[in-house]
Write an enzyme that holds these catalytic residues in place. Structure first.
Site, PDB file in Angstrom:
ATOM      1  CE  LYS A  78     -17.697  37.965  50.017  1.00  0.00           C
ATOM      2  NZ  LYS A  78     -17.751  37.221  48.727  1.00  0.00           N
ATOM      3  CB  SER A 152     -16.151  33.881  49.592  1.00  0.00           C
ATOM      4  OG  SER A 152     -16.608  34.766  48.593  1.00  0.00           O
ATOM      5  CB  SER A 176     -18.736  33.615  46.438  1.00  0.00           C
ATOM      6  OG  SER A 176     -17.549  32.870  46.391  1.00  0.00           O
TER       7      SER A 176
END
Length: 464
Positions: A78, A152, A176
């Site tokens: 990420k 996210s 997330s």
């Protein structure tokens, strides 16, 4: 090779170990699949093709005795996690200087033999449960590209669900890991606070955020966690040592558990979609058929707002400190930061202490039950463009139904997992959330593995 691309972390590692494929061959195939499909998804912000091929070749040259459990397996990271030689953008466009060293999580992955193939999309600073940003555009759900993959960690979820990589690293500060896992049909475990180091940072949004993988199978998640878990001296939070390795927990015999289920959200004014209510009820019936004692409960959730909101604002403010050119931060993010200026260090520390009181009340459900079963999200995955034209307040209102079942457990620190539960009539995945006692990821992994065996999900493939 197509079947190998869907074989997961353990399947790919086993194939390399048996000599059926080299790491370079597998990495080449993964890069080609990313090239072919990511234009529809926008899962990746950076694809490290040359670096990954060189790393894979180096893996192939390593003697068998030196090979780790992830040897040769391509993995995505990420955007908020440091990868040496790359800019850590936090999903925005305010940074431009490459980071010289890997975060400890990435170092541990490489030491276990993983090949880092790229970085995945996220909303700026991970503020929202929708992966949309001015810097990197909209990420789309592989099951329906008109829908969001959540956030996210939506870029990671889209990449794994589409078979672009077997696993990817995400983060969870309000849901997330679990929210995008639910939207994309993946297994996503938020670990106990302090289970995984936040290096090079002392904390992740103070007491809210954790780091972990998104995978298609429970075993793959456990294998990756056994590689990355563990705190460092600089970490503010530390978890208690687990009773066994996470991989051993997947193989442990399932003992009868006391499972309480509830579809009541921890957020006022939110109603779950009927399909999510049925998923919880169906899963409760399945668990009962597997020998567990299952009953509906009223968790009597405490209100986590006073603990969550100040840490949310303080987490954003501390993240902004890492931005080189703050003039390039999104308008909505600047507005959110201004709205949170009242959160002084004293208020932040009060909120963290308040979180302990919230945890004490929320954990009363575990006086009589081993596991709590709930929906993961309240609505079906919305259409993309949720954040278009919104300010901070409208974005927050849109986010509330997505985090109504998840954010409480970031405040308390408990482990919680999103577990696939089939598909709804709209063709998109269904999911339920399993919440465990503090530091008890192993029970969740054993129970999730039992559910996976009884109701397999990993072979489902989106219609790309």
């Amino acid at each position: 090779m197509t079947e190998l691309e869907w074989a997961g972390v353990t399947g790919q590692a086993d194939a390399i170990r048996r000599g059926e494929v080299s790491s370079r061959e597998l990495t080449t195939a993964v890069l080609e699949r990313i090239r072919r499909y990511d234009g529809r998804l926008n899962a990746f912000t950076v694809v490290l093709a040359d670096e990954a091929l060189a790393e894979a070749a180096a893996r192939d040259a390593e003697p068998a005795a030196d090979r780790g459990p992830l040897h040769g397996v391509p993995i995505a990271i990420k955007e908020e996690v440091d990868v040496a030689g790359q800019v850590t953008t936090f999903g925005g466009r305010g940074n431009h200087t490459p980071i010289p060293t890997d975060a400890a999580v990435v170092t541990r992955l490489r030491n276990a033999g993983a090949v880092i193939v790229g970085k995945t999309n996220m909303p700026e600073f991970g503020l929202w449960p929708f992966t949309e940003s001015a810097a990197h555009g909209i990420t789309r759900n592989p099951w329906d590209t008109g829908r969001t993959p959540g956030g996210s960690s939506g870029g990671t979820a889209a990449a794994v669900a589409a078979g672009l990589v077997a696993a990817g690293i995400g983060g969870d500060g309000g849901g997330s890991i679990r929210i995008p896992s639910a939207c994309c049909g993946l297994f996503g475990l938020k670990p106990q606070r302090g289970r995984v180091t936040m290096d090079p940072h002392e904390h992740g949004w103070w007491a809210l955020s954790t780091t972990g993988p998104l995978t298609r199978t429970v075993r793959d998640s456990a294998v990756v966690y056994d590689v990355i878990r563990g705190s460092l001296p600089a970490d503010r939070w530390r978890a208690e040592d687990p009773s066994m390795s996470f991989t051993s927990a997947v193989d442990a015999p399932a003992r009868p558990l006391r499972v309480g289920w509830s579809v009541t959200p921890a957020a006022v004014g939110v109603r779950p979609h009927p399909a999510h209510v049925r998923s919880v009820q169906d899963t409760a019936a399945l668990l009962e058929s597997l020998g567990h004692h299952v009953e509906e409960v009223n968790p009597h959730y405490p209100d986590p707002t006073a603990a969550f909101v100040p840490q949310f604002f303080a987490g954003l403010h501390s993240s902004i400190e890492y931005v080189e050119d703050r003039s390039r931060i999104e308008r909505r993010t600047k507005e959110t930061d201004r709205l949170g200026r009242w959160v002084t260090p004293r208020v932040r520390e009060w909120a963290i202490r308040r979180g302990r009181a919230v945890a004490a009340r929320a954990n009363r459900v575990f006086d009589t039950h081993d596991v709590l079963l709930t929906p993961t999200i309240a609505p079906r995955p919305p259409e993309v463009g949720v954040l278009d034209g919104t300010g901070s307040v409208r974005a927050s209102l849109a986010a509330m139904p997505m985090i109504a079942y998840t954010a409480l457990w970031n405040v308390t620190g408990n482990p919680a997992a999103s577990v696939p539960a089939g598909f709804a009539d709209d063709g998109l995945p269904l999911a339920v959330q399993l919440v465990g006692r503090p530091d008890d990821e192993t029970t969740l992994l054993t129970l999730s593995a039992q559910l996976e065996q009884a109701r397999p999900w990993a072979d489902a493939r989106p219609p790309l």
